[in-house]
Design an enzyme around this catalytic site. Sequence first.
Site, PDB file in Angstrom:
ATOM      1  CG  ASN A  82      37.294  55.905  -2.456  1.00  0.00           C
ATOM      2  OD1 ASN A  82      36.306  56.465  -1.981  1.00  0.00           O
ATOM      3  ND2 ASN A  82      38.429  55.795  -1.791  1.00  0.00           N
ATOM      4  CB  CYS A 127      21.591  42.881  -0.799  1.00  0.00           C
ATOM      5  SG  CYS A 127      22.866  43.599   0.252  1.00  0.00           S
ATOM      6  CG  ASP A 141      19.271  40.213  -1.821  1.00  0.00           C
ATOM      7  OD1 ASP A 141      18.710  41.318  -1.966  1.00  0.00           O
ATOM      8  OD2 ASP A 141      19.686  39.801  -0.719  1.00  0.00           O
ATOM      9  CB  THR A 167      22.137  46.269   4.581  1.00  0.00           C
ATOM     10  OG1 THR A 167      22.982  45.171   4.165  1.00  0.00           O
ATOM     11  CG2 THR A 167      21.202  45.795   5.678  1.00  0.00           C
ATOM     12  NE  ARG A 219      45.242  64.070  -1.463  1.00  0.00           N
ATOM     13  CZ  ARG A 219      44.382  65.001  -1.880  1.00  0.00           C
ATOM     14  NH1 ARG A 219      44.580  65.651  -3.011  1.00  0.00           N
ATOM     15  NH2 ARG A 219      43.295  65.274  -1.168  1.00  0.00           N
TER      16      ARG A 219
HETATM   17  C1  RB5 Z   1      18.480  39.075   2.899  1.00  0.00           C
HETATM   18  O1  RB5 Z   1      17.500  38.844   3.863  1.00  0.00           O
HETATM   19  C2  RB5 Z   1      19.519  40.040   3.438  1.00  0.00           C
HETATM   20  O2  RB5 Z   1      20.347  39.388   4.347  1.00  0.00           O
HETATM   21  C3  RB5 Z   1      20.335  40.598   2.295  1.00  0.00           C
HETATM   22  O3  RB5 Z   1      19.493  41.255   1.402  1.00  0.00           O
HETATM   23  C4  RB5 Z   1      21.403  41.616   2.632  1.00  0.00           C
HETATM   24  O4  RB5 Z   1      20.908  42.659   3.418  1.00  0.00           O
HETATM   25  C5  RB5 Z   1      22.682  41.090   3.102  1.00  0.00           C
HETATM   26  O5  RB5 Z   1      23.652  41.831   3.354  1.00  0.00           O
END
Ligand code: RB5
Length: 143
Positions: free
Chosen positions: A99, A65, A8, A67, A132
């Site tokens: 994983n 994104c 994003d 985070t 495993r």
């Molecule tokens: C966008 O502002 C922010 O919410 C998005 O990039 C992300 O961190 C969502 O988890």
Amino acid sequence: MKIAVASDHGGFALKEGIKEFLASRGVEIADLGTHTEQPVDYPIYGKACAEAVATGEADGGIAVCGTGIGVSIAANKVRGIRCALCTDAHMAALAKRHNNANMLALGGRTTGIEKAAEIIGTWLDTEFEGGRHQRRVDMLDEM
Ligand code: RB5
């Protein structure tokens, strides 16, 4: 090897840096957007990246994104996807060894390009251990 990347607006700058890093390693890249810093909705991009991996169009995916949390939640809703949100190389190694993570999620506002390159390089270079861990991964894929 082909890696799908998507972000994003919060992950856009890091995604551009990730593309340079992947290109320097000779990795083929499918960039699924976004292509500007205009605000967009992260679920669309997490899902698009995951679908490219789930359909076999890409061998792995990296979604970004602000985070990494939002795109990881979206990606993990797609059947067959094991998307690991990693903040260091140790997590990336375990995400592959245990994983068999077929996607990484990274935070453009929490992780710089140098750390991201370490994380991605480790994920690409590490092998799944099987044994495993295969049984547990099979359980995930059944859900
Ligand atoms: C966008 O502002 C922010 O919410 C998005 O990039 C992300 O961190 C969502 O988890």
